[in-house]
Design a protein around this motif. Sequence first.
Motif, mmCIF file in Angstrom:
data_model
loop_
_atom_site.group_PDB
_atom_site.id
_atom_site.type_symbol
_atom_site.label_atom_id
_atom_site.label_comp_id
_atom_site.label_asym_id
_atom_site.label_seq_id
_atom_site.Cartn_x
_atom_site.Cartn_y
_atom_site.Cartn_z
ATOM 1 N N PHE A 57 -4.366 9.065 -0.971
ATOM 2 C CA PHE A 57 -3.018 8.877 -0.438
ATOM 3 C C PHE A 57 -2.428 10.146 0.158
ATOM 4 C CE2 PHE A 57 -3.356 5.512 -3.710
ATOM 5 C CZ PHE A 57 -3.101 4.419 -2.914
ATOM 6 N N LEU A 58 -3.108 11.278 0.030
ATOM 7 C CA LEU A 58 -2.575 12.513 0.583
ATOM 8 C C LEU A 58 -2.531 12.422 2.104
ATOM 9 C CD1 LEU A 58 -4.446 15.126 -1.641
ATOM 10 C CD2 LEU A 58 -2.041 14.464 -1.783
ATOM 11 N N PRO A 59 -1.444 12.868 2.727
ATOM 12 C CA PRO A 59 -1.349 12.797 4.193
ATOM 13 C C PRO A 59 -2.487 13.522 4.893
ATOM 14 C CG PRO A 59 0.794 13.316 3.231
ATOM 15 C CD PRO A 59 -0.198 13.385 2.110
ATOM 16 N N SER A 60 -2.975 14.616 4.295
ATOM 17 C CA SER A 60 -3.998 15.421 4.952
ATOM 18 C C SER A 60 -5.334 14.699 5.088
ATOM 19 C CB SER A 60 -4.200 16.727 4.182
ATOM 20 O OG SER A 60 -4.581 16.458 2.837
ATOM 21 N N THR A 61 -5.567 13.660 4.294
ATOM 22 C CA THR A 61 -6.866 12.981 4.348
ATOM 23 C C THR A 61 -6.972 11.983 5.496
ATOM 24 O OG1 THR A 61 -6.101 11.251 2.823
ATOM 25 C CG2 THR A 61 -7.180 13.186 1.858
ATOM 26 N N ASN A 62 -5.820 11.525 6.036
ATOM 27 C CA ASN A 62 -5.832 10.513 7.094
ATOM 28 C C ASN A 62 -6.682 9.306 6.709
ATOM 29 O OD1 ASN A 62 -4.136 11.845 8.946
ATOM 30 N ND2 ASN A 62 -5.831 13.138 9.621
ATOM 31 N N THR A 63 -6.498 8.839 5.490
ATOM 32 C CA THR A 63 -7.279 7.712 4.976
ATOM 33 C C THR A 63 -6.956 6.441 5.746
ATOM 34 O OG1 THR A 63 -7.229 8.717 2.787
ATOM 35 C CG2 THR A 63 -7.850 6.396 2.908
ATOM 36 N N ILE B 158 0.829 -1.203 0.000
ATOM 37 C CA ILE B 158 0.000 0.000 0.000
ATOM 38 C C ILE B 158 0.863 1.251 0.000
ATOM 39 C CG2 ILE B 158 -0.198 0.049 2.520
ATOM 40 C CD1 ILE B 158 -2.949 1.016 -0.004
ATOM 41 N N GLU B 159 2.033 1.195 0.646
ATOM 42 C CA GLU B 159 2.920 2.352 0.665
ATOM 43 C C GLU B 159 3.642 2.518 -0.676
ATOM 44 O OE1 GLU B 159 2.729 4.525 2.875
ATOM 45 O OE2 GLU B 159 1.493 3.363 4.258
ATOM 46 N N GLN B 160 3.929 1.418 -1.355
ATOM 47 C CA GLN B 160 4.496 1.528 -2.699
ATOM 48 C C GLN B 160 3.487 2.161 -3.643
ATOM 49 O OE1 GLN B 160 6.883 -1.877 -4.150
ATOM 50 N NE2 GLN B 160 6.398 -2.889 -2.210
ATOM 51 N N ALA B 161 2.217 1.757 -3.507
ATOM 52 C CA ALA B 161 1.171 2.350 -4.346
ATOM 53 C C ALA B 161 1.018 3.838 -4.042
ATOM 54 C CB ALA B 161 -0.155 1.623 -4.116
ATOM 55 N N PHE C 79 -10.997 1.431 1.731
ATOM 56 C CA PHE C 79 -10.533 2.645 2.389
ATOM 57 C C PHE C 79 -11.698 3.538 2.765
ATOM 58 C CE2 PHE C 79 -10.647 3.707 -2.114
ATOM 59 C CZ PHE C 79 -11.217 4.976 -2.129
ATOM 60 N N VAL C 80 -11.453 4.381 3.750
ATOM 61 C CA VAL C 80 -12.449 5.339 4.232
ATOM 62 C C VAL C 80 -11.763 6.687 4.411
ATOM 63 C CG1 VAL C 80 -14.055 5.946 6.072
ATOM 64 C CG2 VAL C 80 -13.763 3.540 5.423
ATOM 65 N N VAL C 81 -12.365 7.726 3.840
ATOM 66 C CA VAL C 81 -11.857 9.098 4.002
ATOM 67 C C VAL C 81 -12.936 9.894 4.719
ATOM 68 C CG1 VAL C 81 -11.025 11.168 2.858
ATOM 69 C CG2 VAL C 81 -10.500 8.922 1.892
ATOM 70 N N PRO C 82 -12.649 10.389 5.935
ATOM 71 C CA PRO C 82 -13.671 11.144 6.671
ATOM 72 C C PRO C 82 -13.993 12.470 6.003
ATOM 73 C CG PRO C 82 -11.568 11.191 7.838
ATOM 74 C CD PRO C 82 -11.404 10.238 6.704
ATOM 75 N N LYS C 83 -15.187 12.929 6.226
ATOM 76 C CA LYS C 83 -15.672 14.170 5.611
ATOM 77 C C LYS C 83 -14.781 15.357 5.937
ATOM 78 C CE LYS C 83 -19.611 17.365 5.966
ATOM 79 N NZ LYS C 83 -20.975 17.555 6.540
ATOM 80 N N ALA D 267 1.379 6.774 -6.812
ATOM 81 C CA ALA D 267 0.224 7.632 -7.071
ATOM 82 C C ALA D 267 0.583 9.103 -6.912
ATOM 83 C CB ALA D 267 -0.922 7.263 -6.130
ATOM 84 N N LEU D 268 1.316 9.426 -5.859
ATOM 85 C CA LEU D 268 1.705 10.820 -5.639
ATOM 86 C C LEU D 268 2.724 11.275 -6.671
ATOM 87 C CD1 LEU D 268 1.919 10.902 -1.737
ATOM 88 C CD2 LEU D 268 0.032 11.602 -3.218
#
Length: 403
Positions: A263-269, A176-179, A289-293, A183-184
Motif C-alpha cells: 500500500f505504500l505510494p512508492s511501490t505503485n502497486t 481497497i482504499e479503506q484497507a 496485486f503486482v509490485v514491480p521490482k 494498513a498504513l
Amino acid sequence: MAVHPIRLKLFLAVAGLMLLMVHPLRTTILAGTGGNNPAPQRPRSVESPENQTGPLSEVGFYRLVQRVRQGQITTDAAIRELRQRGIAFEVTDEVLDRARQLGAPGALITALVELTFQPSPKPSPTARPQPTRTIPSGPVPASSAPPRDQAEPVSDEPSEASAEDETARLSQLPLIEQARFHALRSADDLPDFIVTQTIRRMVRDGRGQWQTRDILETEVRVEGGRERVELLSINGRATQRRYEDVGGATSVGDFSGQLAAPFLPSTNTRFREARRERYRGRLCRVYDFVVPKANSGYTLTVRLSDGTPQRIQVGYQGSLWIDEATKRVLRIEHTATDIPPGFPMSQVESAVDYDWVTILGKNYWMPLTAETIQVSDAYRQAFRNVSEFRNYRKFEGDVKIIE
C-alpha cells in the motif's frame, strides 16, 4: 437511449481534460502565425493554474496529473497545491482508476485519498469583534471564554465526534482504499511489544512430502519497529544458541512491513479485484496485486557456506483478502518475481493471517500465523516454515514487562 450516469460523468471529465490539454497548444500555434492579428486571449473560464485558488474540480485534478506527467511541476509541488486548494468532487472508483490510467504518481493518489479523511470545518459561532486600538462606545459584553492563561488544555486524543466523522468519510471510499488506510495506520500505531513465536521447520523429501525437521520457539521483541529474535528452545529443550546460528531456513514476523508494503505510494502497486469469497468464516473480497521490482524494496538474502551473504532485489505479486466487515486485510500471500538465474533460491512464497490481539487493553491488528516456502532448484531442496504467534504483551525497555 438511456445514458449511464457514471459513464456520462467519466466521458465529460475526459472530454474536459482533452480540451484543457489542447487549448494551450492551439493558442501557441495561432500566436506564432505572424500578421497583424493580435494573439488570441485565453478564455476567462479556463484560468492558468497560477491564478486558480478555489477547490479543484475533477477535471482540474486530472489536469494537475497531466502537469506532473509533462514535467511542468514536481509531485511534491502537486501535492502541496492539492492540499492547499482542496477538492470539489467525490473520490470514487472511477476517479481513482482514471487518475492511475493518466499516470498519476502513487503519492499524489494517496494525498487525494487523505483529503477525504480531513474533518469538515465545523460551523463557527458568532464571530467576536477583534481587539481595536479605539474604545468602542457602550458597555462591553461579558465573555464566557476563560482568559488565555486559564484556558482548558487541549487533549491530544481524538474526540468521539472527529472519530465518527473520519469513519463516515472513510466509508465513502472504495474498499481497497479503506484497507490501505487501515494498513498504513496499523504500521504507524505499532507499539513496542513481545510475542512468542513457534516455528515448525520442514523439508520436502524425495516423494514430495513435507517432513518436520525441528520446532523452534523464539521470543520476538519489537521496539521502534525493529525486531530482535531470541531463540528459547529447539524441540522443547532450552538452548543458548543464537537464532542466527541454527542454520536452515529461518523467518521472522516482519510485523510492520509485510502488511503495509503493497500500500505504500512508492511501490505503485497495481490492484485488481478478483472475486468475493468466505475466508475463516468472514465475507471477503480478494484482490490480486503486482509490485514491480524497481519499486518493491523487497530483498532476498542467502548466506553461502562460507558465511558470505548474497542479496538481490526482486518484485512480487500475490493476493490479499479484505474483510468486508472490518475493512482490513485478513490474509496476504505473495510470491517473489524476477529472481535471476543462478541465484540459490528459485522460488520464495509467503503468507500471513491477521486478526485482533489485545495488548494492555488496546486492540491491534497483528499476525496470528505465517508460512514461508523457499525452493532451490540448484540444490534440489525445498524448505517450509509454519509460524504461530501467541502471548502478545507490552515491552518496555530491557528490564520491565507489564502484563
